[in-house]
Design a protein around this motif. Structure first.
Motif, PDB file in Angstrom:
ATOM      1  N   ILE A 100     -38.098 -27.480  92.591  1.00  0.00           N
ATOM      2  CA  ILE A 100     -36.779 -27.746  91.999  1.00  0.00           C
ATOM      3  C   ILE A 100     -36.062 -28.820  92.804  1.00  0.00           C
ATOM      4  CG2 ILE A 100     -34.480 -26.792  91.548  1.00  0.00           C
ATOM      5  CD1 ILE A 100     -35.880 -24.103  91.010  1.00  0.00           C
ATOM      6  N   GLU A 101     -36.093 -28.672  94.117  1.00  0.00           N
ATOM      7  CA  GLU A 101     -35.384 -29.608  94.984  1.00  0.00           C
ATOM      8  C   GLU A 101     -35.973 -31.008  94.951  1.00  0.00           C
ATOM      9  OE1 GLU A 101     -35.681 -27.491  98.659  1.00  0.00           O
ATOM     10  OE2 GLU A 101     -33.913 -26.267  98.237  1.00  0.00           O
ATOM     11  N   THR A 102     -37.289 -31.118  94.847  1.00  0.00           N
ATOM     12  CA  THR A 102     -37.922 -32.439  94.919  1.00  0.00           C
ATOM     13  C   THR A 102     -38.192 -33.067  93.555  1.00  0.00           C
ATOM     14  OG1 THR A 102     -40.136 -31.459  95.029  1.00  0.00           O
ATOM     15  CG2 THR A 102     -39.016 -31.927  97.129  1.00  0.00           C
ATOM     16  N   GLN A 103     -38.305 -32.260  92.512  1.00  0.00           N
ATOM     17  CA  GLN A 103     -38.669 -32.779  91.198  1.00  0.00           C
ATOM     18  C   GLN A 103     -37.571 -32.635  90.146  1.00  0.00           C
ATOM     19  OE1 GLN A 103     -41.546 -34.430  90.681  1.00  0.00           O
ATOM     20  NE2 GLN A 103     -41.898 -34.153  92.869  1.00  0.00           N
ATOM     21  N   TYR A 104     -36.363 -32.296  90.576  1.00  0.00           N
ATOM     22  CA  TYR A 104     -35.282 -32.016  89.631  1.00  0.00           C
ATOM     23  C   TYR A 104     -35.104 -33.111  88.581  1.00  0.00           C
ATOM     24  CZ  TYR A 104     -30.704 -31.021  87.733  1.00  0.00           C
ATOM     25  OH  TYR A 104     -29.674 -30.780  86.874  1.00  0.00           O
ATOM     26  N   MET A 105     -35.120 -34.344  88.984  1.00  0.00           N
ATOM     27  CA  MET A 105     -34.894 -35.455  88.052  1.00  0.00           C
ATOM     28  C   MET A 105     -36.044 -35.618  87.054  1.00  0.00           C
ATOM     29  SD  MET A 105     -31.905 -36.362  88.750  1.00  0.00           S
ATOM     30  CE  MET A 105     -31.736 -37.826  87.764  1.00  0.00           C
ATOM     31  N   ASN A 106     -37.182 -35.002  87.333  1.00  0.00           N
ATOM     32  CA  ASN A 106     -38.336 -35.118  86.443  1.00  0.00           C
ATOM     33  C   ASN A 106     -38.499 -33.915  85.515  1.00  0.00           C
ATOM     34  OD1 ASN A 106     -39.106 -37.607  87.594  1.00  0.00           O
ATOM     35  ND2 ASN A 106     -40.091 -36.536  89.268  1.00  0.00           N
ATOM     36  N   LEU A 107     -37.625 -32.929  85.647  1.00  0.00           N
ATOM     37  CA  LEU A 107     -37.727 -31.769  84.764  1.00  0.00           C
ATOM     38  C   LEU A 107     -37.408 -32.190  83.332  1.00  0.00           C
ATOM     39  CD1 LEU A 107     -35.944 -29.017  86.887  1.00  0.00           C
ATOM     40  CD2 LEU A 107     -38.398 -29.367  86.589  1.00  0.00           C
ATOM     41  N   THR A 108     -38.078 -31.578  82.398  1.00  0.00           N
ATOM     42  CA  THR A 108     -37.820 -31.870  80.993  1.00  0.00           C
ATOM     43  C   THR A 108     -37.119 -30.676  80.354  1.00  0.00           C
ATOM     44  OG1 THR A 108     -39.987 -31.021  80.364  1.00  0.00           O
ATOM     45  CG2 THR A 108     -39.820 -33.384  80.780  1.00  0.00           C
ATOM     46  N   VAL A 109     -36.476 -30.919  79.248  1.00  0.00           N
ATOM     47  CA  VAL A 109     -35.811 -29.845  78.519  1.00  0.00           C
ATOM     48  C   VAL A 109     -36.792 -29.271  77.509  1.00  0.00           C
ATOM     49  CG1 VAL A 109     -33.921 -29.270  76.953  1.00  0.00           C
ATOM     50  CG2 VAL A 109     -33.541 -30.867  78.837  1.00  0.00           C
ATOM     51  N   VAL A 110     -36.901 -27.964  77.523  1.00  0.00           N
ATOM     52  CA  VAL A 110     -37.764 -27.251  76.585  1.00  0.00           C
ATOM     53  C   VAL A 110     -36.874 -26.743  75.453  1.00  0.00           C
ATOM     54  CG1 VAL A 110     -39.322 -25.284  76.309  1.00  0.00           C
ATOM     55  CG2 VAL A 110     -39.296 -26.563  78.464  1.00  0.00           C
ATOM     56  N   ASN A 111     -37.207 -27.102  74.230  1.00  0.00           N
ATOM     57  CA  ASN A 111     -36.424 -26.646  73.083  1.00  0.00           C
ATOM     58  C   ASN A 111     -36.580 -25.147  72.880  1.00  0.00           C
ATOM     59  OD1 ASN A 111     -35.398 -29.183  72.356  1.00  0.00           O
ATOM     60  ND2 ASN A 111     -37.295 -29.688  71.298  1.00  0.00           N
ATOM     61  N   MET A 112     -35.610 -24.550  72.249  1.00  0.00           N
ATOM     62  CA  MET A 112     -35.560 -23.111  72.034  1.00  0.00           C
ATOM     63  C   MET A 112     -36.883 -22.552  71.514  1.00  0.00           C
ATOM     64  SD  MET A 112     -33.410 -21.079  69.124  1.00  0.00           S
ATOM     65  CE  MET A 112     -34.452 -21.814  67.866  1.00  0.00           C
ATOM     66  N   ASN A 113     -37.433 -23.159  70.469  1.00  0.00           N
ATOM     67  CA  ASN A 113     -38.627 -22.587  69.842  1.00  0.00           C
ATOM     68  C   ASN A 113     -39.901 -22.775  70.662  1.00  0.00           C
ATOM     69  OD1 ASN A 113     -38.772 -25.315  69.361  1.00  0.00           O
ATOM     70  ND2 ASN A 113     -39.314 -25.127  67.217  1.00  0.00           N
ATOM     71  N   GLU A 114     -39.788 -23.428  71.819  1.00  0.00           N
ATOM     72  CA  GLU A 114     -40.929 -23.592  72.715  1.00  0.00           C
ATOM     73  C   GLU A 114     -40.812 -22.717  73.961  1.00  0.00           C
ATOM     74  OE1 GLU A 114     -40.683 -27.763  73.427  1.00  0.00           O
ATOM     75  OE2 GLU A 114     -41.587 -28.298  71.516  1.00  0.00           O
ATOM     76  N   THR A 115     -39.725 -21.975  74.095  1.00  0.00           N
ATOM     77  CA  THR A 115     -39.538 -21.141  75.284  1.00  0.00           C
ATOM     78  C   THR A 115     -40.324 -19.841  75.164  1.00  0.00           C
ATOM     79  OG1 THR A 115     -37.587 -19.989  74.426  1.00  0.00           O
ATOM     80  CG2 THR A 115     -37.197 -22.050  75.658  1.00  0.00           C
ATOM     81  N   LEU A 116     -40.642 -19.262  76.295  1.00  0.00           N
ATOM     82  CA  LEU A 116     -41.340 -17.980  76.320  1.00  0.00           C
ATOM     83  C   LEU A 116     -40.505 -16.896  75.644  1.00  0.00           C
ATOM     84  CD1 LEU A 116     -43.710 -16.228  77.278  1.00  0.00           C
ATOM     85  CD2 LEU A 116     -42.479 -15.921  79.435  1.00  0.00           C
TER      86      LEU A 116
END
Length: 89
Positions: A20-36
């Motif tokens: 989280i600390e090192t890759q925060y800017m590279n995180l992508t948003v997961v749409n609702m219908n793709e979440t667990l």
């Protein structure tokens, strides 16, 4: 938290706090219908959606907390007047 969290979206999964600390800017948003939570129907969201009972009104860049009250630069009253009033009345 991404603004999409107000419609059950979230950031992609990570394995560690360091990631989280090192890759925060590279995180992508997961749409609702793709979440667990959706695909596993952990609290009935998928069921509600499939039977036509889920109504999403997506307003880009409106944070989750702004839907319930003033939050930083986001003011609840104009949001209500512009986007919610017509739906609720």
């Amino acid at each position: 938290m991404p603004w999409q969290s107000s419609i059950f979206g979230r950031y992609s999964e990570v394995e560690t706090i360091e990631e989280i600390e090192t890759q925060y800017m590279n995180l992508t948003v997961v749409n609702m219908n793709e979440t667990l939570e959706y695909t596993s129907d952990t609290f009935g969201l998928k069921t509600l959606d499939e039977r036509g009972g889920l109504f999403l009104h997506e307003i880009e860049n409106v944070s989750h907390s702004c839907w319930r009250g003033d939050s930083g630069d986001c003011k609840w009253e104009p949001l209500y007047n512009d986007h919610l009033y017509a739906v609720l009345h």
